[in-house]
Scaffold this motif. Structure first.
Motif, PDB file in Angstrom:
ATOM      1  N   ASP A   1       0.845  -1.200   0.000  1.00  0.00           N
ATOM      2  CA  ASP A   1       0.000   0.000   0.000  1.00  0.00           C
ATOM      3  C   ASP A   1       0.880   1.250   0.000  1.00  0.00           C
ATOM      4  O   ASP A   1       1.550   1.525   0.996  1.00  0.00           O
ATOM      5  CB  ASP A   1      -0.889  -0.024   1.239  1.00  0.00           C
ATOM      6  N   PRO A   2       0.884   2.021  -1.084  1.00  0.00           N
ATOM      7  CA  PRO A   2       1.763   3.197  -1.129  1.00  0.00           C
ATOM      8  C   PRO A   2       1.407   4.261  -0.088  1.00  0.00           C
ATOM      9  O   PRO A   2       2.258   5.037   0.326  1.00  0.00           O
ATOM     10  CB  PRO A   2       1.593   3.755  -2.544  1.00  0.00           C
ATOM     11  N   LYS A   3       0.167   4.306   0.362  1.00  0.00           N
ATOM     12  CA  LYS A   3      -0.233   5.284   1.372  1.00  0.00           C
ATOM     13  C   LYS A   3       0.136   4.835   2.789  1.00  0.00           C
ATOM     14  O   LYS A   3       0.220   5.649   3.697  1.00  0.00           O
ATOM     15  CB  LYS A   3      -1.739   5.543   1.299  1.00  0.00           C
ATOM     16  N   HIS A   4       0.295   3.535   2.978  1.00  0.00           N
ATOM     17  CA  HIS A   4       0.661   2.968   4.280  1.00  0.00           C
ATOM     18  C   HIS A   4       1.710   1.870   4.061  1.00  0.00           C
ATOM     19  O   HIS A   4       1.397   0.693   4.162  1.00  0.00           O
ATOM     20  CB  HIS A   4      -0.579   2.398   4.975  1.00  0.00           C
ATOM     21  N   PRO A   5       2.956   2.255   3.782  1.00  0.00           N
ATOM     22  CA  PRO A   5       3.969   1.272   3.376  1.00  0.00           C
ATOM     23  C   PRO A   5       4.588   0.430   4.488  1.00  0.00           C
ATOM     24  O   PRO A   5       5.314  -0.510   4.204  1.00  0.00           O
ATOM     25  CB  PRO A   5       5.038   2.138   2.715  1.00  0.00           C
ATOM     26  N   ARG A   6       4.294   0.748   5.750  1.00  0.00           N
ATOM     27  CA  ARG A   6       4.892  -0.013   6.853  1.00  0.00           C
ATOM     28  C   ARG A   6       3.795  -0.549   7.766  1.00  0.00           C
ATOM     29  O   ARG A   6       2.778   0.100   7.952  1.00  0.00           O
ATOM     30  CB  ARG A   6       5.833   0.878   7.654  1.00  0.00           C
ATOM     31  N   GLY A   7       4.039  -1.733   8.337  1.00  0.00           N
ATOM     32  CA  GLY A   7       3.018  -2.319   9.197  1.00  0.00           C
ATOM     33  C   GLY A   7       3.595  -3.011  10.406  1.00  0.00           C
ATOM     34  O   GLY A   7       4.778  -3.322  10.463  1.00  0.00           O
ATOM     35  N   CYS A   8       2.707  -3.263  11.375  1.00  0.00           N
ATOM     36  CA  CYS A   8       3.071  -3.985  12.588  1.00  0.00           C
ATOM     37  C   CYS A   8       2.082  -5.124  12.776  1.00  0.00           C
ATOM     38  O   CYS A   8       0.878  -4.892  12.946  1.00  0.00           O
ATOM     39  CB  CYS A   8       3.030  -3.052  13.792  1.00  0.00           C
ATOM     40  N   LYS A   9       2.579  -6.352  12.742  1.00  0.00           N
ATOM     41  CA  LYS A   9       1.722  -7.530  12.925  1.00  0.00           C
ATOM     42  C   LYS A   9       1.277  -7.673  14.371  1.00  0.00           C
ATOM     43  O   LYS A   9       0.204  -8.207  14.633  1.00  0.00           O
ATOM     44  CB  LYS A   9       2.465  -8.790  12.472  1.00  0.00           C
ATOM     45  N   ALA A  10       2.072  -7.219  15.317  1.00  0.00           N
ATOM     46  CA  ALA A  10       1.722  -7.340  16.738  1.00  0.00           C
ATOM     47  C   ALA A  10       0.513  -6.474  17.081  1.00  0.00           C
ATOM     48  O   ALA A  10      -0.385  -6.911  17.788  1.00  0.00           O
ATOM     49  CB  ALA A  10       2.904  -6.960  17.616  1.00  0.00           C
ATOM     50  N   TYR A  11       0.485  -5.256  16.579  1.00  0.00           N
ATOM     51  CA  TYR A  11      -0.618  -4.348  16.873  1.00  0.00           C
ATOM     52  C   TYR A  11      -1.688  -4.358  15.785  1.00  0.00           C
ATOM     53  O   TYR A  11      -2.786  -3.854  15.987  1.00  0.00           O
ATOM     54  CB  TYR A  11      -0.103  -2.921  17.079  1.00  0.00           C
ATOM     55  N   GLY A  12      -1.347  -4.887  14.607  1.00  0.00           N
ATOM     56  CA  GLY A  12      -2.333  -5.028  13.544  1.00  0.00           C
ATOM     57  C   GLY A  12      -2.702  -3.749  12.826  1.00  0.00           C
ATOM     58  O   GLY A  12      -3.881  -3.518  12.545  1.00  0.00           O
ATOM     59  N   PHE A  13      -1.711  -2.918  12.510  1.00  0.00           N
ATOM     60  CA  PHE A  13      -2.012  -1.712  11.741  1.00  0.00           C
ATOM     61  C   PHE A  13      -0.920  -1.421  10.722  1.00  0.00           C
ATOM     62  O   PHE A  13       0.189  -1.928  10.816  1.00  0.00           O
ATOM     63  CB  PHE A  13      -2.232  -0.497  12.655  1.00  0.00           C
ATOM     64  N   LYS A  14      -1.286  -0.601   9.731  1.00  0.00           N
ATOM     65  CA  LYS A  14      -0.351  -0.122   8.707  1.00  0.00           C
ATOM     66  C   LYS A  14      -0.268   1.387   8.854  1.00  0.00           C
ATOM     67  O   LYS A  14      -1.224   2.037   9.259  1.00  0.00           O
ATOM     68  CB  LYS A  14      -0.851  -0.472   7.313  1.00  0.00           C
ATOM     69  N   THR A  15       0.879   1.956   8.479  1.00  0.00           N
ATOM     70  CA  THR A  15       1.099   3.386   8.641  1.00  0.00           C
ATOM     71  C   THR A  15       2.142   3.891   7.658  1.00  0.00           C
ATOM     72  O   THR A  15       2.891   3.119   7.062  1.00  0.00           O
ATOM     73  CB  THR A  15       1.551   3.687  10.089  1.00  0.00           C
ATOM     74  N   ARG A  16       2.169   5.179   7.488  1.00  0.00           N
ATOM     75  CA  ARG A  16       3.187   5.820   6.647  1.00  0.00           C
ATOM     76  C   ARG A  16       4.502   5.937   7.419  1.00  0.00           C
ATOM     77  O   ARG A  16       5.586   5.835   6.864  1.00  0.00           O
ATOM     78  CB  ARG A  16       2.710   7.210   6.216  1.00  0.00           C
ATOM     79  N   GLU A  17       4.399   6.139   8.726  1.00  0.00           N
ATOM     80  CA  GLU A  17       5.579   6.297   9.577  1.00  0.00           C
ATOM     81  C   GLU A  17       6.032   4.934  10.100  1.00  0.00           C
ATOM     82  O   GLU A  17       5.388   3.930   9.839  1.00  0.00           O
ATOM     83  CB  GLU A  17       5.226   7.173  10.779  1.00  0.00           C
ATOM     84  N   LEU A  18       7.093   4.932  10.873  1.00  0.00           N
ATOM     85  CA  LEU A  18       7.486   3.703  11.547  1.00  0.00           C
ATOM     86  C   LEU A  18       6.445   3.416  12.632  1.00  0.00           C
ATOM     87  O   LEU A  18       6.033   4.323  13.359  1.00  0.00           O
ATOM     88  CB  LEU A  18       8.861   3.837  12.188  1.00  0.00           C
ATOM     89  N   PRO A  19       6.024   2.172  12.760  1.00  0.00           N
ATOM     90  CA  PRO A  19       5.015   1.845  13.767  1.00  0.00           C
ATOM     91  C   PRO A  19       5.411   2.257  15.185  1.00  0.00           C
ATOM     92  O   PRO A  19       4.560   2.678  15.969  1.00  0.00           O
ATOM     93  CB  PRO A  19       4.887   0.327  13.651  1.00  0.00           C
ATOM     94  N   SER A  20       6.691   2.159  15.539  1.00  0.00           N
ATOM     95  CA  SER A  20       7.109   2.532  16.900  1.00  0.00           C
ATOM     96  C   SER A  20       6.843   4.009  17.190  1.00  0.00           C
ATOM     97  O   SER A  20       6.538   4.375  18.327  1.00  0.00           O
ATOM     98  CB  SER A  20       8.586   2.215  17.115  1.00  0.00           C
ATOM     99  N   ILE A  21       6.910   4.859  16.174  1.00  0.00           N
ATOM    100  CA  ILE A  21       6.626   6.282  16.352  1.00  0.00           C
ATOM    101  C   ILE A  21       5.141   6.488  16.630  1.00  0.00           C
ATOM    102  O   ILE A  21       4.765   7.266  17.508  1.00  0.00           O
ATOM    103  CB  ILE A  21       7.072   7.084  15.111  1.00  0.00           C
TER     104      ILE A  21
END
Length: 58
Positions: free
Chosen positions: A16-36
C-alpha cells in the motif's frame, strides 16, 4: 531508547503506497514507523518489540 522497527519480527513492508509499513503485533499499517505511532498514541515505547530470530539474510 527508541525502538528500531526494522529489527523487530513484527515489522513488515506493505504494498500500500499510502501505508507502506506495518506492525503484525498491533495489527495496523502506517506511513511512519510503527514505533513512532505507538509512542505518540500511548506516550510509551513499544511493549511488543521482539528482535528478529535468525541471522542476517543475504
Amino acid at each position: 531508547m527508541a525502538v528500531n522497527c526494522f529489527t523487530c519480527q513484527y515489522f513488515y513492508v506493505t504494498w500500500d503506497p499510502k501505508h507502506p509499513r506495518g506492525c503484525k503485533a498491533y495489527g495496523f499499517k502506517t506511513r511512519e514507523l510503527p514505533s513512532i505511532v505507538v509512542r505518540r498514541s500511548s506516550g510509551m515505547e513499544c511493549m511488543k518489540y521482539e528482535p528478529k530470530k535468525g541471522g542476517i539474510r543475504r
